[in-house]
Scaffold this active site. Structure first.
Site, PDB file in Angstrom:
ATOM      1  N   ARG A  38     -22.436  19.773   8.435  1.00 39.35           N
ATOM      2  CA  ARG A  38     -23.059  21.099   8.266  1.00 39.35           C
ATOM      3  C   ARG A  38     -22.556  21.962   9.409  1.00 39.35           C
ATOM      4  O   ARG A  38     -22.792  21.635  10.580  1.00 39.35           O
ATOM      5  CB  ARG A  38     -24.586  20.973   8.283  1.00 39.35           C
ATOM      6  CG  ARG A  38     -25.304  22.305   8.385  1.00 39.35           C
ATOM      7  CD  ARG A  38     -26.798  22.205   8.124  1.00 39.35           C
ATOM      8  NE  ARG A  38     -27.055  21.979   6.710  1.00 39.35           N
ATOM      9  CZ  ARG A  38     -28.224  22.225   6.104  1.00 39.35           C
ATOM     10  NH1 ARG A  38     -29.240  22.716   6.796  1.00 39.35           N
ATOM     11  NH2 ARG A  38     -28.380  21.997   4.826  1.00 39.35           N
ATOM     12  N   HIS A  79     -22.663  26.059  -0.303  1.00 38.99           N
ATOM     13  CA  HIS A  79     -23.640  24.972  -0.185  1.00 38.99           C
ATOM     14  C   HIS A  79     -23.538  24.127  -1.463  1.00 38.99           C
ATOM     15  O   HIS A  79     -24.464  24.083  -2.281  1.00 38.99           O
ATOM     16  CB  HIS A  79     -25.045  25.555  -0.016  1.00 38.99           C
ATOM     17  CG  HIS A  79     -26.043  24.586   0.546  1.00 38.99           C
ATOM     18  ND1 HIS A  79     -25.751  23.260   0.808  1.00 38.99           N
ATOM     19  CD2 HIS A  79     -27.352  24.756   0.902  1.00 38.99           C
ATOM     20  CE1 HIS A  79     -26.823  22.671   1.296  1.00 38.99           C
ATOM     21  NE2 HIS A  79     -27.809  23.546   1.365  1.00 38.99           N
ATOM     22  N   GLN A 134     -26.268  21.532  -2.597  1.00 37.39           N
ATOM     23  CA  GLN A 134     -27.474  22.163  -3.130  1.00 37.39           C
ATOM     24  C   GLN A 134     -27.283  22.516  -4.605  1.00 37.39           C
ATOM     25  O   GLN A 134     -28.161  22.283  -5.432  1.00 37.39           O
ATOM     26  CB  GLN A 134     -27.787  23.434  -2.329  1.00 37.39           C
ATOM     27  CG  GLN A 134     -29.003  24.187  -2.822  1.00 37.39           C
ATOM     28  CD  GLN A 134     -30.303  23.435  -2.594  1.00 37.39           C
ATOM     29  OE1 GLN A 134     -30.558  22.980  -1.482  1.00 37.39           O
ATOM     30  NE2 GLN A 134     -31.112  23.290  -3.629  1.00 37.39           N
ATOM     31  N   ASP A 144     -33.413  33.020  -2.269  1.00 36.15           N
ATOM     32  CA  ASP A 144     -33.225  32.313  -0.998  1.00 36.15           C
ATOM     33  C   ASP A 144     -33.703  33.252   0.104  1.00 36.15           C
ATOM     34  O   ASP A 144     -33.938  34.450  -0.141  1.00 36.15           O
ATOM     35  CB  ASP A 144     -31.733  31.955  -0.822  1.00 36.15           C
ATOM     36  CG  ASP A 144     -31.493  31.026   0.360  1.00 36.15           C
ATOM     37  OD1 ASP A 144     -32.467  30.496   0.946  1.00 36.15           O
ATOM     38  OD2 ASP A 144     -30.308  30.827   0.729  1.00 36.15           O
ATOM     39  N   CYS A 149     -33.924  27.070  -2.789  1.00 37.93           N
ATOM     40  CA  CYS A 149     -33.346  25.893  -2.137  1.00 37.93           C
ATOM     41  C   CYS A 149     -34.219  25.380  -0.990  1.00 37.93           C
ATOM     42  O   CYS A 149     -34.066  24.238  -0.573  1.00 37.93           O
ATOM     43  CB  CYS A 149     -31.939  26.211  -1.643  1.00 37.93           C
ATOM     44  SG  CYS A 149     -31.884  27.649  -0.562  1.00 37.93           S
ATOM     45  N   ARG A 185     -31.941  16.495  -4.719  1.00 37.87           N
ATOM     46  CA  ARG A 185     -30.922  16.370  -3.671  1.00 37.87           C
ATOM     47  C   ARG A 185     -30.593  14.891  -3.470  1.00 37.87           C
ATOM     48  O   ARG A 185     -29.430  14.505  -3.304  1.00 37.87           O
ATOM     49  CB  ARG A 185     -31.411  16.982  -2.349  1.00 37.87           C
ATOM     50  CG  ARG A 185     -31.708  18.480  -2.356  1.00 37.87           C
ATOM     51  CD  ARG A 185     -30.463  19.328  -2.553  1.00 37.87           C
ATOM     52  NE  ARG A 185     -29.465  19.115  -1.532  1.00 37.87           N
ATOM     53  CZ  ARG A 185     -29.428  19.749  -0.351  1.00 37.87           C
ATOM     54  NH1 ARG A 185     -30.342  20.657  -0.066  1.00 37.87           N
ATOM     55  NH2 ARG A 185     -28.459  19.510   0.515  1.00 37.87           N
TER      56      ARG A 185
END
Ligand code: CP
Length: 320
Positions: A115, A142, A145, A237, A277, A305
């Site tokens: 990340r 991402h 996700q 988001d 998310c 996930r």
């Protein structure tokens, strides 16, 4: 749910050496990965110990709950070891260059899950690593996700046919990955936000072309009511992603008219779901009533996930 609904049902390895962006997967690979993830979800024992004696490393420059937990748990449930490097140890490249870090890690680990702030950091790791590098979030994309998101959409609607989703908010990494995945799966997407905060033009152009080839559309819409009207899923988001904190106040003002609340959800399809998310800021991008409503699938997304990461690790590390 019919476990064979996620055709094709094979478990091929992946052509790509690394998973840095959604488009690293072919259409077939994306559908296969979602199928494997779904099979793992309903039959968790089917993949137990499939990565026995393997090891992965998580190198995170930013905080995480869901991504870290689900990759660590996925590794454990597959029989692999996961080693985590805390973001407080600094950014990749600060103490030594990414190309050296990659050539250390690939001597010990079977995959590098990173990340990063800069997407370029991921590309440097991938350039020098002999083992797969997986994007656990960068400033640009991402993709992990999005895998969980489309697994959730598929579970809810049983098919990707004739679906349009609305993404309302910042044109950020999550928006980019949603656009790409939607386009590959033939799902239409309307992206809506204030002027100056839309998705990157280059990503928009590519995703639009991919969507056209799949009989779907990627639209940028200024009016939130137009974006959400008759949508099957409404996604948002945080208005200020990690790394943009100095713009928080400016963004609160700019995004003020883009909150997902009951009035907005009323415009969507009667069976529409609400997606996020996480983490969410209740009272900003989403009202407490909507995120706590029956339409909200945010914790399904979080659960998925885990299943998506198991499928991804199996296919990237084992090739099966
Ligand atoms: N959605 C997501 O990536 O959550 P984390 O930042 O907690 O990993």
């Amino acid at each position: 749910m019919n476990i064979h609904a996620f055709a094709p049902a094979s478990r091929p390895g992946l052509e790509t050496a690394h998973f840095l962006r959604d488009s690293d997967l072919s259409d077939h690979e994306l559908r296969s990965l979602l199928e494997v993830a779904y099979q793992i979800k309903i039959e968790p024992e089917s993949c137990r110990d499939s990565l026995k004696h393997r090891a992965i490393v998580l190198m995170f420059e930013k905080p995480s709950l869901r991504t870290r937990m689900t990759f660590e748990l996925a590794a454990a449930q597959l029989g692999a070891l996961a080693v985590f490097q805390d973001h407080r140890d600094g950014r990749i490249g600060e103490r030594e260059p990414a190309r050296d870090i990659a050539r250390n890690l690939d001597r010990w680990f079977d995959a590098i899950v990173a990340r990063t702030y800069s997407h370029r950091t991921l590309e440097q790791l991938a350039q020098w690593s002999s083992v797969p590098v997986i994007n656990a979030l960068s400033e640009s994309y991402h993709p992990c996700q999005a895998l969980a998101d489309f697994l959730t959409i598929r579970e809810r609607f049983g098919s990707f046919e004739d679906l349009r989703i609305a993404y309302v908010g910042d044109g950020n990494n999550v928006a980019h990955s949603l656009m790409y995945c939607a386009a590959q799966l033939g799902v239409s997407i309307s992206v809506c936000g204030p002027p100056g905060f839309g998705p990157r033009e280059a990503d928009l152009a590519v995703a639009t072309a991919v969507a056209e080839a799949h009989g779907s559309t990627v639209d940028v819409v200024a009016d939130i009511r137009e974006a959400v009207r008759d949508a099957a899923a409404v996604y948002t988001d945080v208005w200020t992603s990690m790394g943009w904190e100095d713009e928080t106040q400016q963004r609160r003002i700019a995004f003020d008219a883009y909150q997902i609340n009951d009035a907005v959800m009323t415009l969507a399809r009667e069976d529409a779901i609400f997606m996020h998310c996480l983490p969410a800021l209740r009272g900003q991008e989403v009202s407490d009533a909507v995120i706590e409503s029956d339409r909200s699938v945010v914790f399904d997304q979080a659960e998925n996930r885990l299943h998506a990461h198991k499928a991804l690790l199996m296919m990237m590390v084992n090739g099966a």
